[in-house]
Design an enzyme around this catalytic site. Structure first.
Site, short mmCIF file in Angstrom:
data_model
loop_
_atom_site.label_atom_id
_atom_site.label_comp_id
_atom_site.label_asym_id
_atom_site.label_seq_id
_atom_site.Cartn_x
_atom_site.Cartn_y
_atom_site.Cartn_z
N ASP A 31 0.84 -1.20 0.00
CA ASP A 31 0.00 0.00 0.00
C ASP A 31 0.88 1.24 0.00
OD1 ASP A 31 -2.23 1.96 0.65
OD2 ASP A 31 -3.30 0.06 0.92
N ARG A 35 -5.47 6.22 -0.23
CA ARG A 35 -6.80 6.48 0.31
C ARG A 35 -6.72 7.33 1.57
NH1 ARG A 35 -11.92 2.41 0.84
NH2 ARG A 35 -13.10 3.54 2.40
N THR A 144 -17.00 -4.36 -9.31
CA THR A 144 -18.16 -3.74 -8.68
C THR A 144 -19.41 -4.00 -9.49
OG1 THR A 144 -19.21 -1.60 -8.18
CG2 THR A 144 -17.40 -1.59 -9.76
N SER A 179 -20.42 6.40 -13.10
CA SER A 179 -19.38 7.28 -12.57
C SER A 179 -18.06 6.90 -13.25
CB SER A 179 -19.23 7.14 -11.06
OG SER A 179 -18.49 5.97 -10.73
N TYR A 181 -15.25 6.30 -11.69
CA TYR A 181 -14.70 5.17 -10.93
C TYR A 181 -15.20 3.85 -11.48
CZ TYR A 181 -14.86 1.50 -7.46
OH TYR A 181 -14.80 0.28 -6.84
N HIS A 182 -16.52 3.72 -11.63
CA HIS A 182 -17.07 2.47 -12.13
C HIS A 182 -16.63 2.21 -13.58
CE1 HIS A 182 -19.89 3.31 -8.74
NE2 HIS A 182 -19.76 2.00 -8.58
N LYS A 185 -13.35 0.53 -13.58
CA LYS A 185 -13.45 -0.88 -13.26
C LYS A 185 -13.85 -1.70 -14.49
CE LYS A 185 -13.05 -1.95 -9.33
NZ LYS A 185 -11.84 -2.24 -8.52
N VAL A 254 -31.32 10.32 2.28
CA VAL A 254 -31.72 9.53 1.12
C VAL A 254 -31.61 10.42 -0.11
CG1 VAL A 254 -33.63 8.32 0.00
CG2 VAL A 254 -33.24 8.07 2.47
N ARG A 326 -26.12 12.67 -7.60
CA ARG A 326 -25.57 11.76 -8.59
C ARG A 326 -26.46 11.73 -9.84
NH1 ARG A 326 -23.15 6.71 -5.06
NH2 ARG A 326 -22.29 7.99 -3.39
#
Length: 385
Positions: A31, A35, A144, A179, A181-182, A185, A254, A326
């Site tokens: 590492d 993060r 993910t 996103s 990030y996704h 992936k 929410v 989002r």
């Protein structure tokens, strides 16, 4: 067996290192604390401060557990990670070494660039380490469920069989992330599938849903061994965030209508899934994909369940709907398959009232550390810098 864990300081990386070491693996972790650095820069630090890896390893050893080797450096640095790989010669490598936050990836240009570069470079370097130093090594990559998006058809377990104009073939299930990030992936998956076909590497890709929880048998030995628990809008997953809000008397936030449905799992089940995958590697040239979750809930269902349990414990809990920061479908069909890991022996830990009570109790012990300004959404998909 030798296990190398990339991103071994993370919320999932460190519990995985302890679990594998407890089960007799010769464990090494890598590492560079990216993060932690991002969390500090964005005022998103964990609820409870945890030691860095060398100190964690020493604490773990005092409880009679095998020592874990630590390598501090970046998986994006080829010379560093190649040296580690050649030294360790792992039988399996578990890849957590990515910037894991969708909100952070959507924060602005610099954050988007860091996410893309870090996530793709780390995966690319890992692939070439396997090709050059340990071709039989089993790559277990944490993907993910967000890669799939929310298509208006059933989500298969990674692959889909297509009939088209009288001919048939098998393809990766279509991906449509919401996103950056996704999206990174998805690119991971494509890279791994390309090199599996080209060089015959063996890969398990775990399409994981949001994880909740803090308690594992190893972490319960000493609070200093616990995972890095985030409750903020950048790194905190929705269940963890709701638990903290309930304890702090902050309305459960929410986003939008709250009808978004996702697949969730307890951190204990994440560890189970990784153990099962490592114990039963795929064949050479195989990209094996599992959808890794145990239950599906809408955001409204989660908020109501947590609010009901917290109220029963004497906490005053409200639910507040905020404008969704989002860009996502809030009303959608969602029916993903997830039989592969159960067939390997997964025994799920469902989100029961008792699980929520225990979780609320632990957060309550650390209530003084909660900072409300870290919880409310600070990033919007439509206003990146």
């Amino acid at each position: 067996m030798k296990a190398l864990i990339l991103g071994g300081d993370g919320y999932l990386g460190w519990p995985t290192a302890m679990r594998f070491a407890s089960n007799g693996y010769d464990v090494s972790v890598v590492d560079n604390y990216l993060r932690r650095d991002i969390a500090s820069e964005t005022d998103s630090s964990a609820l409870v401060e945890t030691p860095r890896l060398p100190d964690r390893v020493e604490i773990f050893a005092t409880h009679g557990n095998s020592r874990i080797r630590v390598f501090e450096g970046s998986c994006c640095d080829w010379e560093f990670i190649a040296g580690v790989f050649d030294d360790v010669k792992p039988d399996c490598v578990i890849h957590f070494a990515e910037q894991p936050s969708a909100p952070y990836s959507m924060r602005g240009l610099d954050e988007a660039r860091l996410t893309l570069k870090n996530n793709i470079d780390s995966t690319f370097n890992l692939i070439w380490c396997v090709i050059r130093f340990q071709p039989e090594c089993h790559i277990i990559k944490l993907g993910t469920m967000g890669e799939y998006g929310t298509p208006n058809i059933d989500i298969e377990e990674g692959w889909i069989d297509i009939d088209h104009k009288g001919r048939q073939d098998r393809f990766l299930f279509p991906r449509q992330a919401s996103s950056l990030y996704h999206t990174s992936k998805i690119l991971d998956t494509d890279l791994l599938w390309f090199y599996a076909r080209l060089y015959g590497i063996r890969v398990t890709d775990l399409m994981q849903g949001p994880v909740y929880g803090i308690s594992t048998p190893e972490a319960d030995l000493d609070e200093r061994l616990m995972p890095n628990f985030h409750y903020d809008d950048i790194f905190g997953t929705v269940v963890n965030r709701f638990i903290v809000q309930a304890v702090a008397g902050i309305p459960l936030t929410v986003y939008g209508a709250g009808n978004q449905v996702r697949g969730y799992l307890n951190i204990l089940d994440t560890l189970q899934c990784l153990e099962l995958a490592a114990a039963s590697p795929p064949g050479q040239g195989e990209l094996r994909i599992f959808n890794q979750f145990t239950e599906t809930f809408s955001v409204n269902e989660l908020a109501t369940h947590i609010a009901d349990v917290a109220t029963g414990m004497g906490l005053a809990v409200e639910i507040a709907h905020l404008e969704n920061p989002r860009q996502e479908s809030e009303g959608h069909y969602y029916n993903p398959a997830h039989s592969g890991l159960r067939e390997l022996g997964l025994q799920p830990h469902p989100l029961t009232d008792d699980v929520i009570k225990h979780f609320l109790g632990w957060v309550g012990e650390n209530k003084g550390n909660i900072r409300e300004e870290r919880i409310m959404p600070r990033v919007t998909w439509r206003n990146a810098r």
